[in-house]
Scaffold this motif. Structure first.
Motif, PDB file in Angstrom:
ATOM      1  N   GLU A   1       0.835  -1.208   0.000  1.00  0.00           N
ATOM      2  CA  GLU A   1       0.000   0.000   0.000  1.00  0.00           C
ATOM      3  C   GLU A   1       0.871   1.260   0.000  1.00  0.00           C
ATOM      4  N   GLN A   2       1.909   1.246   0.814  1.00  0.00           N
ATOM      5  CA  GLN A   2       2.832   2.382   0.826  1.00  0.00           C
ATOM      6  C   GLN A   2       3.621   2.443  -0.478  1.00  0.00           C
ATOM      7  N   GLY A   3       3.866   1.269  -1.078  1.00  0.00           N
ATOM      8  CA  GLY A   3       4.561   1.219  -2.364  1.00  0.00           C
ATOM      9  C   GLY A   3       3.791   1.905  -3.467  1.00  0.00           C
ATOM     10  N   LYS A   4       2.464   1.787  -3.435  1.00  0.00           N
ATOM     11  CA  LYS A   4       1.644   2.489  -4.431  1.00  0.00           C
ATOM     12  C   LYS A   4       1.807   3.995  -4.258  1.00  0.00           C
ATOM     13  N   ALA A   5       1.855   4.449  -3.005  1.00  0.00           N
ATOM     14  CA  ALA A   5       2.059   5.876  -2.738  1.00  0.00           C
ATOM     15  C   ALA A   5       3.425   6.335  -3.261  1.00  0.00           C
ATOM     16  N   VAL A   6       4.443   5.489  -3.124  1.00  0.00           N
ATOM     17  CA  VAL A   6       5.785   5.805  -3.645  1.00  0.00           C
ATOM     18  C   VAL A   6       5.733   5.893  -5.167  1.00  0.00           C
ATOM     19  N   PHE A   7       5.050   4.946  -5.788  1.00  0.00           N
ATOM     20  CA  PHE A   7       4.897   4.915  -7.245  1.00  0.00           C
ATOM     21  C   PHE A   7       4.285   6.230  -7.743  1.00  0.00           C
TER      22      PHE A   7
ATOM     23  N   LEU B   1       4.214   7.113 -13.437  1.00  0.00           N
ATOM     24  CA  LEU B   1       3.277   7.041 -14.557  1.00  0.00           C
ATOM     25  C   LEU B   1       3.622   7.996 -15.695  1.00  0.00           C
ATOM     26  N   ALA B   2       4.593   8.867 -15.496  1.00  0.00           N
ATOM     27  CA  ALA B   2       5.034   9.742 -16.584  1.00  0.00           C
ATOM     28  C   ALA B   2       5.638   8.922 -17.720  1.00  0.00           C
ATOM     29  N   CYS B   3       6.284   7.814 -17.365  1.00  0.00           N
ATOM     30  CA  CYS B   3       6.945   6.966 -18.375  1.00  0.00           C
ATOM     31  C   CYS B   3       6.443   5.527 -18.377  1.00  0.00           C
ATOM     32  N   HIS B   4       5.731   5.136 -17.329  1.00  0.00           N
ATOM     33  CA  HIS B   4       5.275   3.751 -17.196  1.00  0.00           C
ATOM     34  C   HIS B   4       3.756   3.675 -17.170  1.00  0.00           C
ATOM     35  N   THR B   5       3.250   2.517 -17.546  1.00  0.00           N
ATOM     36  CA  THR B   5       1.837   2.210 -17.351  1.00  0.00           C
ATOM     37  C   THR B   5       1.761   0.986 -16.460  1.00  0.00           C
ATOM     38  N   LEU B   6       0.716   0.923 -15.650  1.00  0.00           N
ATOM     39  CA  LEU B   6       0.486  -0.209 -14.760  1.00  0.00           C
ATOM     40  C   LEU B   6      -1.019  -0.390 -14.648  1.00  0.00           C
ATOM     41  N   ALA B   7      -1.498  -1.555 -15.014  1.00  0.00           N
ATOM     42  CA  ALA B   7      -2.936  -1.824 -15.015  1.00  0.00           C
ATOM     43  C   ALA B   7      -3.562  -1.462 -13.675  1.00  0.00           C
TER      44      ALA B   7
ATOM     45  N   THR C   1       2.017  14.457 -15.947  1.00  0.00           N
ATOM     46  CA  THR C   1       2.216  14.740 -17.365  1.00  0.00           C
ATOM     47  C   THR C   1       2.992  13.579 -17.974  1.00  0.00           C
ATOM     48  N   LYS C   2       2.387  12.941 -18.962  1.00  0.00           N
ATOM     49  CA  LYS C   2       3.005  11.790 -19.619  1.00  0.00           C
ATOM     50  C   LYS C   2       4.067  12.246 -20.612  1.00  0.00           C
ATOM     51  N   HIS C   3       5.165  11.482 -20.678  1.00  0.00           N
ATOM     52  CA  HIS C   3       6.166  11.711 -21.716  1.00  0.00           C
ATOM     53  C   HIS C   3       5.642  11.058 -22.990  1.00  0.00           C
ATOM     54  N   ASP C   4       5.495  11.842 -24.024  1.00  0.00           N
ATOM     55  CA  ASP C   4       4.934  11.331 -25.273  1.00  0.00           C
ATOM     56  C   ASP C   4       5.810  10.270 -25.929  1.00  0.00           C
ATOM     57  N   ASP C   5       7.115  10.345 -25.702  1.00  0.00           N
ATOM     58  CA  ASP C   5       8.031   9.452 -26.406  1.00  0.00           C
ATOM     59  C   ASP C   5       8.316   8.154 -25.650  1.00  0.00           C
ATOM     60  N   ILE C   6       7.845   8.014 -24.405  1.00  0.00           N
ATOM     61  CA  ILE C   6       8.130   6.800 -23.633  1.00  0.00           C
ATOM     62  C   ILE C   6       6.855   6.305 -22.959  1.00  0.00           C
ATOM     63  N   SER C   7       6.588   5.017 -23.113  1.00  0.00           N
ATOM     64  CA  SER C   7       5.487   4.385 -22.392  1.00  0.00           C
ATOM     65  C   SER C   7       5.867   2.921 -22.170  1.00  0.00           C
ATOM     66  N   ILE C   8       6.454   2.650 -21.027  1.00  0.00           N
ATOM     67  CA  ILE C   8       6.923   1.300 -20.704  1.00  0.00           C
ATOM     68  C   ILE C   8       5.897   0.633 -19.794  1.00  0.00           C
ATOM     69  N   LYS C   9       5.351  -0.472 -20.245  1.00  0.00           N
ATOM     70  CA  LYS C   9       4.354  -1.206 -19.475  1.00  0.00           C
ATOM     71  C   LYS C   9       5.040  -1.997 -18.364  1.00  0.00           C
ATOM     72  N   LEU C  10       4.530  -1.851 -17.163  1.00  0.00           N
ATOM     73  CA  LEU C  10       4.998  -2.657 -16.036  1.00  0.00           C
ATOM     74  C   LEU C  10       3.960  -3.731 -15.749  1.00  0.00           C
ATOM     75  N   GLY C  11       4.414  -4.859 -15.232  1.00  0.00           N
ATOM     76  CA  GLY C  11       3.496  -5.944 -14.904  1.00  0.00           C
ATOM     77  C   GLY C  11       3.088  -6.709 -16.144  1.00  0.00           C
ATOM     78  N   GLY C  12       2.089  -7.537 -15.966  1.00  0.00           N
ATOM     79  CA  GLY C  12       1.570  -8.314 -17.086  1.00  0.00           C
ATOM     80  C   GLY C  12       2.054  -9.748 -17.052  1.00  0.00           C
TER      81      GLY C  12
ATOM     82  N   MET D   1      15.439   6.404 -17.770  1.00  0.00           N
ATOM     83  CA  MET D   1      14.779   6.464 -16.470  1.00  0.00           C
ATOM     84  C   MET D   1      15.603   7.294 -15.491  1.00  0.00           C
ATOM     85  N   THR D   2      14.914   8.151 -14.761  1.00  0.00           N
ATOM     86  CA  THR D   2      15.560   8.948 -13.726  1.00  0.00           C
ATOM     87  C   THR D   2      16.130   8.019 -12.664  1.00  0.00           C
ATOM     88  N   VAL D   3      17.323   8.304 -12.215  1.00  0.00           N
ATOM     89  CA  VAL D   3      17.927   7.527 -11.127  1.00  0.00           C
ATOM     90  C   VAL D   3      17.538   8.211  -9.817  1.00  0.00           C
ATOM     91  N   PHE D   4      16.862   7.457  -8.960  1.00  0.00           N
ATOM     92  CA  PHE D   4      16.334   8.003  -7.714  1.00  0.00           C
ATOM     93  C   PHE D   4      17.200   7.652  -6.507  1.00  0.00           C
TER      94      PHE D   4
END
Length: 150
Positions: free
Chosen positions: A34-40, A46-52, A60-71, A110-113
């Motif tokens: 639950e806290q992980g979702k808050a971190v996400f 979601l600027a560069c990733h999608t997650l169902a 604000t989404k980056h138009d040039d990047i959309s990396i799907k996570l999960g699946g 990807m930004t290094v955090f």
């Protein structure tokens, strides 16, 4: 002489240890999904990733990047692979992604955090992400046996 194969196996196994650089013994604490979702959401993944099932209209989404996570995956995505993807996005785990997710030098966009994300946030994030990957069995194609012409 009867112990020679055993000794050879033990030497071979100890040779696999990388000494001080070995990951042996490394373990992170358990995270909170639950806290992980808050971190996400906090780090605007979601600027560069999608997650169902996860949306945030304020990002604000980056138009040039959309990396799907999960699946669905045919191989297990391990906790260690996910941790590595976050702390070292240019590691080989990220290389199969489309070229638009890489810089000209081949590194990940990807930004290094590492200097902003805490270890607790990292473990929570990975605990949140991992259940989104589903292992599906690999189905081999069964070819019919061809008989020779009679």
């Amino acid at each position: 002489m009867k112990y020679t194969p055993l000794i050879v196996c033990l030497i071979a196994l100890t040779g696999c240890d990388k000494g001080v650089d070995s990951p042996r013994g490394f373990s992170l604490p358990e995270g909170n999904a639950e806290q992980g979702k808050a971190v996400f959401l906090k780090y605007k993944c979601l600027a560069c990733h999608t997650l169902a099932g996860v949306e945030d209209s304020s990002v604000t989404k980056h138009d040039d990047i959309s990396i799907k996570l999960g699946g669905n995956k045919t191989k297990i995505i391990t906790y260690a692979e996910l941790v590595t993807s976050v702390i070292n996005p240019s590691h080989r785990f990220s290389r199969p992604y489309r070229p638009d997710a890489r810089n000209e030098d081949g590194s990940s966009k990807m930004t290094v955090f590492n200097d902003t994300m805490t270890v607790s946030e990292l473990t929570d994030l990975v605990t949140f992400l991992q259940p989104n990957y589903k292992l599906i069995p690999y189905h081999r194609t069964n070819y019919q046996l061809y008989s020779h012409y009679k």
